[in-house]
Design an enzyme around this catalytic site. Structure first.
Site, PDB file in Angstrom:
ATOM      1  N   SER A 189       0.841  -1.201   0.000  1.00 12.54           N
ATOM      2  CA  SER A 189       0.000   0.000   0.000  1.00 12.54           C
ATOM      3  C   SER A 189       0.873   1.247   0.000  1.00 12.54           C
ATOM      4  O   SER A 189       1.984   1.246   0.563  1.00 12.54           O
ATOM      5  CB  SER A 189      -0.854  -0.021   1.266  1.00 12.54           C
ATOM      6  OG  SER A 189      -1.445   1.233   1.486  1.00 12.54           O
ATOM      7  N   TYR A 244      -1.557  -0.994  10.887  1.00 11.45           N
ATOM      8  CA  TYR A 244      -1.833  -1.542   9.546  1.00 11.45           C
ATOM      9  C   TYR A 244      -0.641  -1.266   8.626  1.00 11.45           C
ATOM     10  O   TYR A 244      -0.120  -2.181   7.967  1.00 11.45           O
ATOM     11  CB  TYR A 244      -3.110  -0.909   8.965  1.00 11.45           C
ATOM     12  CG  TYR A 244      -3.266  -1.177   7.487  1.00 11.45           C
ATOM     13  CD1 TYR A 244      -3.559  -2.453   7.018  1.00 11.45           C
ATOM     14  CD2 TYR A 244      -3.093  -0.147   6.546  1.00 11.45           C
ATOM     15  CE1 TYR A 244      -3.674  -2.709   5.658  1.00 11.45           C
ATOM     16  CE2 TYR A 244      -3.211  -0.393   5.191  1.00 11.45           C
ATOM     17  CZ  TYR A 244      -3.501  -1.669   4.752  1.00 11.45           C
ATOM     18  OH  TYR A 244      -3.606  -1.920   3.403  1.00 11.45           O
ATOM     19  N   LYS A 298       2.247  -3.893   6.784  1.00 10.68           N
ATOM     20  CA  LYS A 298       2.633  -3.943   5.354  1.00 10.68           C
ATOM     21  C   LYS A 298       4.144  -3.762   5.214  1.00 10.68           C
ATOM     22  O   LYS A 298       4.782  -4.451   4.412  1.00 10.68           O
ATOM     23  CB  LYS A 298       1.900  -2.851   4.569  1.00 10.68           C
ATOM     24  CG  LYS A 298       0.423  -3.089   4.419  1.00 10.68           C
ATOM     25  CD  LYS A 298       0.139  -4.268   3.506  1.00 10.68           C
ATOM     26  CE  LYS A 298      -1.337  -4.625   3.468  1.00 10.68           C
ATOM     27  NZ  LYS A 298      -1.612  -5.888   2.788  1.00 10.68           N
TER      28      LYS A 298
END
Ligand code: NAD
Ligand code: UD1
Length: 353
Positions: free
Chosen positions: A126, A150, A154
């Site tokens: 992302s 989050y 990643k």
């Protein structure tokens, strides 16, 4: 002979659209999902759109026995790994769930793939790994930083993949950093189906347009951007899906690993996105300005040169088309996949342009 690809998180928003692309390109698709954030109804819609079948396995990527059995029996050539949790605010309140599902889930998958000699992987990363970009458009070599669990999950996975590729040159890994996925399949049969209150702009706007929510809060109108609202790089989910196909094709032709942005290279403000949606649905969308959302950045859009060079891929659809497709999906399926009875309806409003 057609290649076989395992798609984890296949019933989710981006996974389902990618399955359509892969099946249409003649790949054999094995879909795996635990349906923690999706519906099994998605799979029959993928088959309906493509006229092709896909094998579906209901399992968690952390389930070693299920994964081993699958990898042993299906002759898998490559994996596209979408499975994971993705809500930023939820990750702040439940970090361990995010590390377990995303990091431990990816680790379990990698160990199983390694064991079975499957070493072609496309990973969903992302633009969140760029944190607050120092300049835009953001290139892949920009400094990485994260502000929430989050994003950290990643980044940790990206680093794990880098170490793995360094240790074993047999691995071929494509890390794809998505910017802001939006839109839906043009049939109106597949789209994003968020549970509860949407976190992201486009699904929220779509629900206001439908009358399911009274008003959009625009988070901040005092950013250093042309109209004061945040600039993002919205990318049509079908363009994104094609990007996965292009990445897979490269993994079959070239050794080594690569990381690319998948975006359009265009910054669109919140106000411009709302105006595009109003044009698509044909009526005004109630909105009000509110304070900035913590953790938001003023502007984030991609440099797309690496994807063009390495994958011969570029986004083809603009924000107006994303809104038209998102509105068609939303108006045909007001309750998402929980509303299968609406299958034969037409869109409630025709796009104006
Ligand atoms: P999604 O929630 O719609 O899809 C994820 C799918 O994975 C769901 O169907 C869910 O049921 C499944 N899943 C979750 N944990 C699982 C597990 N442990 N085992 C098996 N299945 C599991 O999300 P999406 O928008 O399609 O995102 C796909 C991937 O792309 C995610 O990894 C996400 O972090 C990443 N990503 C998404 C965005 C975005 O804005 N949508 C942006 C950048 C990156
Ligand atoms: C968010 C996540 C990011 C994640 C991405 C894709 C945060 C802080 N960032 O990015 O980590 O990778 O989603 O899932 O959550 N907006 C409104 N009102 C709304 C919703 C959004 O004004 O109700 C604005 C935001 O302030 C932003 C733009 O719309 O300027 C886009 O927001 P969103 O769709 O949530 O995406 P990002 O913030 O880019």
């Amino acid at each position: 002979m057609a290649h076989t690809v395992l798609v984890t998180g296949a019933a989710g928003y981006i996974g389902s659209h990618t399955c359509v692309c892969l099946l249409e390109a003649g790949w054999r698709v094995i879909a795996l999902d635990n349906f923690s954030n999706s519906s099994p109804a998605v799979l029959s819609r993928i088959e309906e759109i493509t006229g092709r079948t896909l094998a579906m396995i209901e399992a968690d990527v952390r389930d070693h026995a299920a994964l081993s059995q699958l990898l042993q029996s299906e002759g898998i050539d490559a994996v596209v790994h979408f499975a994971g949790l993705k809500a930023v605010a939820e990750s702040v309140s439940r970090p361990l769930e995010y590390f377990d599902n995303n990091v431990a889930g990816s680790l379990a998958l990698l160990r199983a793939l390694n064991l079975h000699g499957i070493r072609r992987l496309v990973f969903s990363s992302s633009a969140t790994v760029y944190g607050e970009p120092q300049s835009v458009p953001v290139t892949e070599t920009a400094p990485l930083s994260v502000t929430n669990p989050y994003g950290r999950s990643k980044l940790i996975i990206e680093q794990m993949l880098g170490d793995l590729a360094h240790a074993d040159a047999e691995w071929r890994i494509a890390t794809l950093r998505y910017f802001n996925p939006a839109g839906a399949h043009e049939s109106g049969r597949l789209g994003e189906d968020p549970r509860g209150i949407p976190n992201n702009l486009m699904p929220y706007v779509a629900q206001v347009a439908l009358g399911r929510r009274p008003c959009l809060s625009i988070f901040g109108n005092d950013y250093p951007t042309p109209d004061g609202t945040g600039l993002r790089d919205y990318i049509h989910v079908m363009d994104l899906a094609r990007g996965h196909l292009a990445a897979l094709n490269r993994l079959f032709r070239h050794s080594g690993c690569f990381t690319v942005n998948l975006g359009t290279g265009q910054g669109t403000s919140v106000l411009q996105a709302v105006q595009a949606f109003e044009a698509a649905c044909g009526h005004p969308i109630a909105r009000r300005f509110s304070s900035r959302r913590p953790g938001d950045v003023a502007a984030c859009y991609a440099s797309c040169e690496a994807a063009e060079t390495l994958l011969d891929w570029r986004a083809e659809k603009n924000v107006a088309q994303m809104c038209v497709d998102q509105w068609r999906w939303q108006s045909l399926n007001p309750d998402g996949y929980r509303d299968c009875a609406s299958a034969s309806q037409q869109p409630v409003a025709t796009p104006q342009s």
